[in-house]
Design a protein around this motif. Sequence first.
Motif, PDB file in Angstrom:
ATOM      1  N   HIS A  43       1.267 -15.300   4.013  1.00 36.77           N
ATOM      2  CA  HIS A  43       1.846 -14.323   3.088  1.00 36.77           C
ATOM      3  C   HIS A  43       0.816 -13.688   2.158  1.00 36.77           C
ATOM      4  CE1 HIS A  43       1.984 -18.280   1.220  1.00 36.77           C
ATOM      5  NE2 HIS A  43       1.950 -17.686   0.042  1.00 36.77           N
ATOM      6  N   VAL A  46      -0.787 -10.108   3.568  1.00 38.94           N
ATOM      7  CA  VAL A  46      -0.013  -8.867   3.697  1.00 38.94           C
ATOM      8  C   VAL A  46       0.341  -8.364   2.299  1.00 38.94           C
ATOM      9  CG1 VAL A  46       0.959  -9.530   5.937  1.00 38.94           C
ATOM     10  CG2 VAL A  46       2.216 -10.083   3.851  1.00 38.94           C
ATOM     11  N   ASP A  47       0.734  -7.097   2.222  1.00 35.69           N
ATOM     12  CA  ASP A  47       1.149  -6.542   0.935  1.00 35.69           C
ATOM     13  C   ASP A  47       2.313  -7.351   0.373  1.00 35.69           C
ATOM     14  OD1 ASP A  47      -0.734  -4.579   0.997  1.00 35.69           O
ATOM     15  OD2 ASP A  47       0.598  -3.040   1.821  1.00 35.69           O
ATOM     16  N   LEU A  50       5.768  -7.002   1.646  1.00 30.58           N
ATOM     17  CA  LEU A  50       6.076  -7.519   2.990  1.00 30.58           C
ATOM     18  C   LEU A  50       5.957  -9.037   3.072  1.00 30.58           C
ATOM     19  CD1 LEU A  50       4.137  -4.865   5.114  1.00 30.58           C
ATOM     20  CD2 LEU A  50       6.614  -5.068   4.890  1.00 30.58           C
ATOM     21  N   HIS A  52       7.744 -11.452   2.249  1.00 31.40           N
ATOM     22  CA  HIS A  52       8.929 -12.190   2.718  1.00 31.40           C
ATOM     23  C   HIS A  52       9.053 -12.169   4.233  1.00 31.40           C
ATOM     24  CE1 HIS A  52      10.252  -8.012   2.582  1.00 31.40           C
ATOM     25  NE2 HIS A  52      11.260  -8.334   3.360  1.00 31.40           N
ATOM     26  N   ARG A  53       8.302 -11.263   4.891  1.00 28.18           N
ATOM     27  CA  ARG A  53       8.338 -11.175   6.364  1.00 28.18           C
ATOM     28  C   ARG A  53       7.102 -11.789   7.013  1.00 28.18           C
ATOM     29  NH1 ARG A  53       9.059  -5.530   8.694  1.00 28.18           N
ATOM     30  NH2 ARG A  53       9.243  -6.821  10.541  1.00 28.18           N
ATOM     31  N   LEU A  60       2.567  -6.775  11.349  1.00 23.70           N
ATOM     32  CA  LEU A  60       2.896  -6.052  10.130  1.00 23.70           C
ATOM     33  C   LEU A  60       1.739  -5.146   9.749  1.00 23.70           C
ATOM     34  CD1 LEU A  60       4.346  -9.060   8.085  1.00 23.70           C
ATOM     35  CD2 LEU A  60       5.680  -7.224   9.152  1.00 23.70           C
ATOM     36  N   THR A  67      -3.064  -3.530  11.723  1.00 22.14           N
ATOM     37  CA  THR A  67      -1.952  -4.479  11.620  1.00 22.14           C
ATOM     38  C   THR A  67      -2.470  -5.914  11.612  1.00 22.14           C
ATOM     39  OG1 THR A  67      -1.723  -4.541  14.041  1.00 22.14           O
ATOM     40  CG2 THR A  67      -0.300  -2.989  12.839  1.00 22.14           C
TER      41      THR A  67
END
Length: 218
Positions: A43, A46-47, A50, A52-53, A60, A67
Amino acid sequence: MKHDFSGIGMTSARTRGRMLDRLRQQGIRNEEVLAAMGNTPRHIFVDEALAHRAYDDASLPIGLGQTISQPYIVARMVELALTAPHRDKVLEIGTGCGYQTVVLAQLFKTVYSVERIGQLLDKARVRLRDLRINNTRLRHGDGFLGIAEAAPFDVIVMAAAPAFVPESLLNQLATGGKMVFPIGTVNQELRMIERTNDGFSESKLEKVRFVPMLPGLA
């Protein structure tokens, strides 16, 4: 190669556990790979919007048209990389956000990584410093050229898809070494090349989708 990232970030152990369960269901068998994936705080790569994904099985966006690969494909490529007989030096083509670099750093003595986009590399350097990883050597460079002066490499892993196999990278592979890479423009597939005493042998593995590998610096 021993790294402990427990306590970094806020993602629950349950979320990471679900990712590992899914990787096992998808056929990832190497427990070292699974441990490294479960130990890496995906986590933070990533930004925030994002985050939570981050542990979903999806690639992503990380900005600048690049990506972070889906967890399965990272695990698959690293698992293939570990079939090489030695783990002293791995060359990663496409540092990106640094996520795969961190996974590799837990499994290889030294990770050399090349990234053509300077802004991405700067961010990756900060993340690796925050995680106190010191067995990586990052370079702003053209992935097609590799890092000839540090060759030969036991493993080469490519995180972007060229249209053809770069000969300069084959030349930097140690005898017995493995190169794991996507290839193709429209229809891409994952392949592995092993360097033998007699030359090179290539295996075609599965369909994949990666950003294209581009020459030069950005």
